[in-house]
Design an enzyme around this catalytic site. Sequence first.
Site, PDB file in Angstrom:
ATOM      1  N   ASP B 336      30.237  38.837  67.329  1.00 17.29           N
ATOM      2  CA  ASP B 336      29.771  38.814  65.942  1.00 17.29           C
ATOM      3  C   ASP B 336      28.293  39.175  65.850  1.00 17.29           C
ATOM      4  O   ASP B 336      27.540  39.017  66.812  1.00 17.29           O
ATOM      5  CB  ASP B 336      29.982  37.422  65.328  1.00 17.29           C
ATOM      6  CG  ASP B 336      29.241  36.349  66.115  1.00 17.29           C
ATOM      7  OD1 ASP B 336      29.263  36.415  67.365  1.00 17.29           O
ATOM      8  OD2 ASP B 336      28.640  35.451  65.501  1.00 17.29           O
ATOM      9  N   GLU B 337      27.909  39.653  64.687  1.00 24.76           N
ATOM     10  CA  GLU B 337      26.503  39.858  64.314  1.00 24.76           C
ATOM     11  C   GLU B 337      25.696  40.568  65.407  1.00 24.76           C
ATOM     12  O   GLU B 337      24.592  40.134  65.748  1.00 24.76           O
ATOM     13  CB  GLU B 337      25.842  38.503  63.978  1.00 24.76           C
ATOM     14  CG  GLU B 337      26.512  37.799  62.815  1.00 24.76           C
ATOM     15  CD  GLU B 337      25.810  36.506  62.403  1.00 24.76           C
ATOM     16  OE1 GLU B 337      25.577  36.327  61.201  1.00 24.76           O
ATOM     17  OE2 GLU B 337      25.508  35.673  63.283  1.00 24.76           O
ATOM     18  N   VAL B 338      26.253  41.631  65.955  1.00 27.87           N
ATOM     19  CA  VAL B 338      25.512  42.395  66.963  1.00 27.87           C
ATOM     20  C   VAL B 338      24.452  43.229  66.249  1.00 27.87           C
ATOM     21  O   VAL B 338      24.747  43.917  65.270  1.00 27.87           O
ATOM     22  CB  VAL B 338      26.466  43.296  67.763  1.00 27.87           C
ATOM     23  CG1 VAL B 338      25.691  44.084  68.804  1.00 27.87           C
ATOM     24  CG2 VAL B 338      27.559  42.465  68.411  1.00 27.87           C
TER      25      VAL B 338
END
EC number: 3.2.1.52
Lengths: 536, 536
Positions: B336-338
Amino acid sequence: MFRLFVYLNILGAFLVTGLHIVEPGPEYPASKGAIWPRPQMQSIEIPYYKFDSDILEIKVMDHDCPILSNAVQRSLAVLRDMLRIASPYVNRNAPQQVLDDDTYDGPLKSLSIYLTSPCEEYPHFGMIESYNLTIAADSTLRSSSIWGILRGLESWTHLFHLSDNRDQLHINKGEVHDFPRYPHRGLLVDTSRHYISMSNILLILDAMAMNKMNVFHWHIVDDQSFPYQSERFPDLSRLGAYHETLIYTKKDIQTVIDYARNRGIRVIPEFDVPGHTRSWGVAKPELLTHCYNEYAVDMGLGPMNPIKDSTYTFLRELFHEVQALFPDRYIHIGGDEVDLDCWESNPEFQRYIQEHNLTSVADFHALFMRNTIPLLSENSRPIVWQEVFDEGVPLPKDTIVQVWKGNEVYEMLNILRASHQLIYSSGWYLDHLKTGGDWTEFFNKDPRDMVSGLSKDINVDNIVGGEACMWTEVVNDMNIMSRVWPRASAVAERLWGHESQAAYQVYSRLEEHTCRMNARGIRAQPPSGPGFCLGA
Amino acid sequence: MFRLFVYLNILGAFLVTGLHIVEPGPEYPASKGAIWPRPQMQSIEIPYYKFDSDILEIKVVDHDCPILSNAVQRSLAVLREMLRIASPYVNRNAPQQVLDDDTYDGPLKSLSIYLTSPCEEYPHFGMIESYNLTIAADSTLRSSSIWGILRGLESWTHLFHLSDNRDQLHINKGEVHDFPRYAHRGLLVDTSRHYISMSNILLILDAMAMNKMNVFHWHIVDDQSFPYQSERFPDLSRLGAYHETLVYTKENIQTVIDHARNRGIRVIPEFDVPGHTRSWGVAKPDLLTHCYDQDGDYVGLGPMNPIKDSTYTFLQELFHEVQALFPERYIHIGGDEVDLDCWESNPEFQRYIQEHNLTSVADFHALFMRNTIPLLSENSRPIVWQEVFDEGVPLPKDTIVQVWKENEAPEMLNILRASHQLIYSTGWYLDHLNTGGDWTEFFNKDPRDLVNGLRKDINVDNIVGGEACMWAEVVNDMNIMSRVWPRASAVAERLWGHESQATYQVHCRLEEHTCRMNARGIHAQPPSGPGFCLGV
């Protein structure tokens, strides 16, 4: 006054356009030895001393009393506990802190306490709380009041911080000149919606003292339960408490008052009348008004009955007992959210309106208060919720009005124009929750600043303080400590000090203060974001 | 199936037009002996039995194993504790409960447990959890799986309730036929933003078992700290944990897995890659990507570096160790949220884009996952956050996608059309707070109902469950228990059962269940409003 705050850690997180860079570690690194609430004037110098319990001598040079000696013992216990709690985290691999460096000034030899007036027995409205503290090898704490000495000793313990290796307690050379901005700095705790245990009430008082709050507003009974055990009317709690064991006995209350007194905290009981009294009616239904729907069907019991003499006979006896027990001159008699519609719905009241030419049903509220306030003991000063003022109830000039509704600026102006003193709570309802660290919303409310300059015919000094309010609909012993703390600490700092400080520094100080509370057994929750306390 | 719920208490509060009538006492009186989560089918009859620990015999009639015998001992301890905790509140003045009345059917003589298949060692995805329970003087519990027996024993303890005098435990005659609706009923706990102590993790597992939740999703590391102690790479936690003592050792993790296994709970570790890895870089900065601002200045470390072979060599070794430790077939690898902008900002990556004709910076995410998933041990099944799917990363068909962002219905439809299984978390973020009892918001989300009927080409059974998520930015040991419980209980009931029940009854049942958790040492907070639990 020379001021130097050293923040040893760098910013925990920052945003760059387009990028989201997160640094590892705590979001707000804790400060080291910062006083909460922030003192009015403080200098911190580079030289520091080491705490050694075998060397440090605390000398009471002038007046003395048990309140003072108890406080000294508590302060020393706090310092010893700081070292004990840190011991599993001592960094034994790191090089020993070099104590013969330029800035080390040797062990702390003494703290001389100069209390220049005799102790008072009980804290009171307007008590002196100012103090002067000088940190040196031979330190001094001065105040003309025992309450100032208590505040100074609290600050003194805050100034100590662990060495980098965590094996020593250090305190920097410096001075503190301190006094509160508002005299009434309170916390309301509701023990009716949920019963709060004695041990948690005492812990709350500990935490209040750590935050220099000075009024425990005990909202002891309400609609849901009546945990106050009356000697004169034992059925009130026997039938009206959630359970006959979930009560506060006379002895419990004396314990609370004495514990609070030793920490410079006033205990103001609230017996909220004439509304919020449904639990009184379990034992004494005749006190309350029958409410009717539009078909004249009896729907249940509402507020107290203001047109029966027996109501006042009862209240006189109850208040007599309560005021013999609670030494504070102020008593909160509530007056909020009175269900006027219930009074209006009752045929007996409709007849009374006609017979006495009342112009409004709110006149019953006025009637009730006019009859009730004289029942209080001589020299009593009432505190009431704002509705009593709003509904035009005539009040003695020395009544304090507590503001809790929205539209608070307009309300405060009206109260000030009527030359009443007021305490502010609107923005400080601890039961209002938001995601994340929401203490900043409490912190940013300053009641005097809200009205300052808005009107020339007011005296903002009549805003004598405020209270954080912990209504307990969804709070009990399981979560009250973490719900109140450190959120009420924001209110405490706002009411004590004034001068603004960079937000980042306030965050870091609250981080340290929260860990400090944890270390003293207060289950305060994380204030703002990721981080850690060692050994709490 | 004949069903009879007797609610002994009346409504706590109601509103009449114009009037606000409040009844004294709790807002939602607790039910008596109601199972949480609500079983699929249950009959409760009037006749009841009394618990007598000297008389009751628990007979393991078919297969047996330590998991079973441990659970039996725990269940008996729970019943004895209920009596012990109630003892200060026994009403000794009231007349003794008449045990020879028509509805009393004598003491409970036995519970025969028929486990019809051998015990499995570890719980697993798709395990059988159904059970049948018949309450009579000689009661029976049947399941073809040890996990069903555990669920049935839990329900059995819920059926006991105190007599009116609180001096006896009663259980009504009846039957329960029960099975879960969703296979994956999880709780995510983040131990990176704040460290959570081992004792609280074990208590959380106890509470999960009380709520028939079966997946402990251990979000063990993140940007802020790396508390997982690796044997192969000890510097990761030595340098990346908040403090070298705030770690989970191999032995700690084995304790958690064993405690969970004994309660039918899977432990799925999450090692979130390639983003949320800043703390990994304290010991191993070479794993992470350097991010640059628009002026080409280096501003800090971002996600893992997907274009260096050494990244994968490291991950292979770490995952090998992790998967040897955690017996679970599933492993959560995050995703997530890279921070794609960081990759894009790095000149080396820009060159790589040109040299390899990448069309989008998201291709690095695909590259990373394409290289990482094969590093997992054979038979592993990955779980990923939804972004991995959203960014078009090719995923093995047996990957489970976890949905957490808003606008969840279209997301779930897309995942289902791609024939992936998914677990739902969007509406179940426990860090999102609202004033009052907010569990009803969680309770009203049913992931299958959110998409059911919207399309014909989907199989809603591929929504295999969901997880309540306790992100720990402002949660630590001080408040995690009261923040999670009973709010996650709402998620647990939604994932277990389906049939709707009148809201008022659910409130009353959750009141009882919260007191039950309190009595078993779980600091669950009040769910809905004023009330009390005796003896916690």
